[in-house]
Design a protein around this motif. Structure first.
Motif, PDB file in Angstrom:
ATOM      1  N   HIS A   1       0.837  -1.204   0.000  1.00  0.00           N
ATOM      2  CA  HIS A   1       0.000   0.000   0.000  1.00  0.00           C
ATOM      3  C   HIS A   1       0.869   1.251   0.000  1.00  0.00           C
ATOM      4  O   HIS A   1       0.533   2.250  -0.648  1.00  0.00           O
ATOM      5  CB  HIS A   1      -0.917   0.001   1.226  1.00  0.00           C
ATOM      6  CG  HIS A   1      -2.095  -0.915   1.114  1.00  0.00           C
ATOM      7  ND1 HIS A   1      -3.109  -0.709   0.196  1.00  0.00           N
ATOM      8  CD2 HIS A   1      -2.429  -2.050   1.789  1.00  0.00           C
ATOM      9  CE1 HIS A   1      -4.022  -1.667   0.327  1.00  0.00           C
ATOM     10  NE2 HIS A   1      -3.634  -2.486   1.281  1.00  0.00           N
ATOM     11  N   GLY A   2       1.979   1.210   0.737  1.00  0.00           N
ATOM     12  CA  GLY A   2       2.893   2.339   0.739  1.00  0.00           C
ATOM     13  C   GLY A   2       3.449   2.621  -0.640  1.00  0.00           C
ATOM     14  O   GLY A   2       3.612   3.777  -1.042  1.00  0.00           O
ATOM     15  N   ARG A   3       3.698   1.574  -1.378  1.00  0.00           N
ATOM     16  CA  ARG A   3       4.202   1.738  -2.744  1.00  0.00           C
ATOM     17  C   ARG A   3       3.173   2.441  -3.623  1.00  0.00           C
ATOM     18  O   ARG A   3       3.514   3.283  -4.464  1.00  0.00           O
ATOM     19  CB  ARG A   3       4.555   0.370  -3.312  1.00  0.00           C
ATOM     20  CG  ARG A   3       5.138   0.429  -4.705  1.00  0.00           C
ATOM     21  CD  ARG A   3       5.812  -0.876  -5.052  1.00  0.00           C
ATOM     22  NE  ARG A   3       6.354  -0.858  -6.405  1.00  0.00           N
ATOM     23  CZ  ARG A   3       7.306  -1.677  -6.843  1.00  0.00           C
ATOM     24  NH1 ARG A   3       7.827  -2.556  -6.014  1.00  0.00           N
ATOM     25  NH2 ARG A   3       7.737  -1.614  -8.072  1.00  0.00           N
ATOM     26  N   VAL A   4       1.908   2.099  -3.429  1.00  0.00           N
ATOM     27  CA  VAL A   4       0.854   2.758  -4.203  1.00  0.00           C
ATOM     28  C   VAL A   4       0.766   4.228  -3.810  1.00  0.00           C
ATOM     29  O   VAL A   4       0.577   5.102  -4.664  1.00  0.00           O
ATOM     30  CB  VAL A   4      -0.497   2.051  -4.003  1.00  0.00           C
ATOM     31  CG1 VAL A   4      -1.611   2.809  -4.716  1.00  0.00           C
ATOM     32  CG2 VAL A   4      -0.431   0.607  -4.519  1.00  0.00           C
ATOM     33  N   VAL A   5       0.895   4.525  -2.518  1.00  0.00           N
ATOM     34  CA  VAL A   5       0.891   5.919  -2.072  1.00  0.00           C
ATOM     35  C   VAL A   5       1.972   6.706  -2.796  1.00  0.00           C
ATOM     36  O   VAL A   5       1.748   7.825  -3.285  1.00  0.00           O
ATOM     37  CB  VAL A   5       1.118   6.003  -0.547  1.00  0.00           C
ATOM     38  CG1 VAL A   5       1.407   7.441  -0.125  1.00  0.00           C
ATOM     39  CG2 VAL A   5      -0.091   5.479   0.204  1.00  0.00           C
ATOM     40  N   ALA A   6       3.167   6.136  -2.874  1.00  0.00           N
ATOM     41  CA  ALA A   6       4.295   6.823  -3.505  1.00  0.00           C
ATOM     42  C   ALA A   6       4.077   7.027  -4.998  1.00  0.00           C
ATOM     43  O   ALA A   6       4.531   8.024  -5.565  1.00  0.00           O
ATOM     44  CB  ALA A   6       5.578   6.033  -3.267  1.00  0.00           C
ATOM     45  N   ALA A   7       3.388   6.099  -5.635  1.00  0.00           N
ATOM     46  CA  ALA A   7       3.210   6.163  -7.086  1.00  0.00           C
ATOM     47  C   ALA A   7       2.021   7.006  -7.502  1.00  0.00           C
ATOM     48  O   ALA A   7       2.007   7.574  -8.602  1.00  0.00           O
ATOM     49  CB  ALA A   7       3.050   4.743  -7.653  1.00  0.00           C
ATOM     50  N   ALA A   8       1.021   7.105  -6.650  1.00  0.00           N
ATOM     51  CA  ALA A   8      -0.228   7.772  -7.021  1.00  0.00           C
ATOM     52  C   ALA A   8      -0.166   9.267  -6.741  1.00  0.00           C
ATOM     53  O   ALA A   8       0.802   9.791  -6.186  1.00  0.00           O
ATOM     54  CB  ALA A   8      -1.396   7.142  -6.260  1.00  0.00           C
ATOM     55  N   SER A   9      -1.241   9.949  -7.101  1.00  0.00           N
ATOM     56  CA  SER A   9      -1.361  11.378  -6.844  1.00  0.00           C
ATOM     57  C   SER A   9      -2.836  11.723  -6.678  1.00  0.00           C
ATOM     58  O   SER A   9      -3.720  10.925  -7.026  1.00  0.00           O
ATOM     59  CB  SER A   9      -0.746  12.203  -7.986  1.00  0.00           C
ATOM     60  OG  SER A   9      -1.414  11.930  -9.214  1.00  0.00           O
ATOM     61  N   GLY A  10      -3.093  12.906  -6.138  1.00  0.00           N
ATOM     62  CA  GLY A  10      -4.463  13.378  -6.021  1.00  0.00           C
ATOM     63  C   GLY A  10      -5.364  12.457  -5.230  1.00  0.00           C
ATOM     64  O   GLY A  10      -4.992  11.937  -4.170  1.00  0.00           O
ATOM     65  N   THR A  11      -6.570  12.232  -5.750  1.00  0.00           N
ATOM     66  CA  THR A  11      -7.552  11.391  -5.071  1.00  0.00           C
ATOM     67  C   THR A  11      -7.055   9.972  -4.888  1.00  0.00           C
ATOM     68  O   THR A  11      -7.318   9.338  -3.862  1.00  0.00           O
ATOM     69  CB  THR A  11      -8.873  11.384  -5.860  1.00  0.00           C
ATOM     70  OG1 THR A  11      -9.356  12.726  -6.002  1.00  0.00           O
ATOM     71  CG2 THR A  11      -9.927  10.551  -5.149  1.00  0.00           C
ATOM     72  N   GLU A  12      -6.325   9.456  -5.869  1.00  0.00           N
ATOM     73  CA  GLU A  12      -5.798   8.094  -5.759  1.00  0.00           C
ATOM     74  C   GLU A  12      -4.820   7.979  -4.598  1.00  0.00           C
ATOM     75  O   GLU A  12      -4.796   6.967  -3.888  1.00  0.00           O
ATOM     76  CB  GLU A  12      -5.122   7.680  -7.070  1.00  0.00           C
ATOM     77  CG  GLU A  12      -6.086   7.461  -8.221  1.00  0.00           C
ATOM     78  CD  GLU A  12      -5.383   6.948  -9.461  1.00  0.00           C
ATOM     79  OE1 GLU A  12      -4.130   6.986  -9.502  1.00  0.00           O
ATOM     80  OE2 GLU A  12      -6.075   6.513 -10.387  1.00  0.00           O
ATOM     81  N   ARG A  13      -4.012   8.996  -4.391  1.00  0.00           N
ATOM     82  CA  ARG A  13      -3.081   8.959  -3.254  1.00  0.00           C
ATOM     83  C   ARG A  13      -3.841   9.025  -1.941  1.00  0.00           C
ATOM     84  O   ARG A  13      -3.511   8.314  -0.981  1.00  0.00           O
ATOM     85  CB  ARG A  13      -2.079  10.107  -3.340  1.00  0.00           C
ATOM     86  CG  ARG A  13      -1.069  10.123  -2.188  1.00  0.00           C
ATOM     87  CD  ARG A  13      -0.068  11.264  -2.318  1.00  0.00           C
ATOM     88  NE  ARG A  13       0.852  11.024  -3.429  1.00  0.00           N
ATOM     89  CZ  ARG A  13       1.734  11.921  -3.870  1.00  0.00           C
ATOM     90  NH1 ARG A  13       1.771  13.131  -3.304  1.00  0.00           N
ATOM     91  NH2 ARG A  13       2.538  11.641  -4.868  1.00  0.00           N
ATOM     92  N   SER A  14      -4.863   9.853  -1.880  1.00  0.00           N
ATOM     93  CA  SER A  14      -5.667   9.949  -0.666  1.00  0.00           C
ATOM     94  C   SER A  14      -6.300   8.608  -0.320  1.00  0.00           C
ATOM     95  O   SER A  14      -6.284   8.167   0.836  1.00  0.00           O
ATOM     96  CB  SER A  14      -6.756  11.016  -0.859  1.00  0.00           C
ATOM     97  OG  SER A  14      -7.588  11.101   0.274  1.00  0.00           O
TER      98      SER A  14
END
Length: 317
Positions: A277-290
């Protein structure tokens, strides 16, 4: 004769190493890359970092004061909480918070002194939640993958702070600079971690006595993970990607198993999902990161729900 569960690192290296063949840019165990282009931001002391240093220093002081007023197991938990916040403050104060194990730990900034006062536990927990909210805001405003995960990790730790349960632990992970990655690739790795978790849950459920409460926990967790897998596969297909398949086998402890070894195995695999999940946080942005930060917090709660301590840097496991 009982068996000992393999370490988190050995389980995840074996699983991720095989699964990662089909996932571009796969991390080993944590979101640490051994090769390839990194995003190395210019080292600057931002107002955001100064504010976070003050926050972590104040939380460490408040946790120590709360520990002095506590009794029993709460004293140990709050003392450990103070130690983890002190660790956070040290990383934030050094020249590069994303320098990893080879960091120059000498502080380049110092916290603003705060007035010493007693810190009743309810006020401490309120301050933790307030800090978590601010860190989520910081993560959403971050310009680089490593910075985004740094703030998200601090947010998840603070939101999970408690005087009950297991004491937080140092753990193996620590912030490092990260390369830019496509969110689809990151989700493929997360799916691979969920696939490995399913294998471990099935392994444990199949060997625990029907009367063992841990078996019921594993069965319920299997249902929840299946839902997560289905949603993630749907997202990947929407992105025109083929979801990472489960492997025919994963390394597991030798039988017979014990409830303790099974719990250790499951915690190891759940921590792997947390770093996914941390990897997705690092890769995403905006609403997806939230959304990914929320999922990261839910997964951290799953880890502590097994009676395991929150790692100092959740998501960097």
């Amino acid at each position: 004769m009982t068996s000992r569960a393999p370490s988190r690192r050995s389980i995840l290296i074996a699983g991720a190493g095989l699964i990662g063949i089909g996932a571009a840019g796969c991390y080993r165990v944590s979101p640490v890359i051994d090769a390839g282009a990194r995003t190395t931001p210019e080292i600057t002391v931002t107002p955001r970092r100064r504010a976070a240093l003050n926050t972590e220093t104040a939380l460490a002081s408040a946790a120590r004061q709360a520990a002095a007023l506590a009794s029993g197991s709460r004293t140990a938990v709050l003392s450990a909480l103070a130690q983890m916040h002190t660790l956070h403050a040290g990383v934030l104060a050094q020249a590069d918070p994303l320098a990893g194990q080879n960091a120059d730990s000498d502080p380049v900034i110092t916290p603003t002194p705060v007035a010493s006062a007693s810190a009743p536990l309810p006020q401490l927990l309120t301050d933790e939640k307030r800090a978590a909210d601010q860190y989520v805001h910081d993560a959403l405003a971050a310009d680089t993958p490593g910075e985004a995960l740094l703030w998200a990790s601090l947010a998840v730790f603070a939101s999970g702070a408690s005087a009950a349960g297991a004491a937080p632990v140092r753990g193996d992970g620590e912030p490092v600079s990260l390369p830019v990655e496509d969110p689809t690739s990151a989700r493929q790795v997360l799916l691979s971690r969920l696939n490995a978790l399913v294998a471990g849950l099935e392994w444990g459920v199949g060997r625990l006595p029907a009367t063992d409460s841990l078996r019921s926990i594993g069965t319920r967790r299997l249902d929840a993970v299946a839902t997560q897998q289905a949603r993630l596969r749907a997202l990947l297909r929407e992105a025109s990607a083929t979801p990472t398949p489960a492997l025919p086998g994963y390394p597991m402890p030798a039988t017979p198993s014990t409830p303790r070894s099974t719990r250790e195995l499951w915690v190891s695999l759940e921590l792997g999902v947390l770093s996914g999940h941390g990897r997705v946080v690092a890769a995403a942005s905006g609403t997806e990161r939230s959304t990914a930060i929320t999922a990261m917090g839910d997964q951290a709660a799953q880890v502590t729900g097994y009676g395991s301590g929150m790692p100092a840097w959740p998501g960097w496991v």
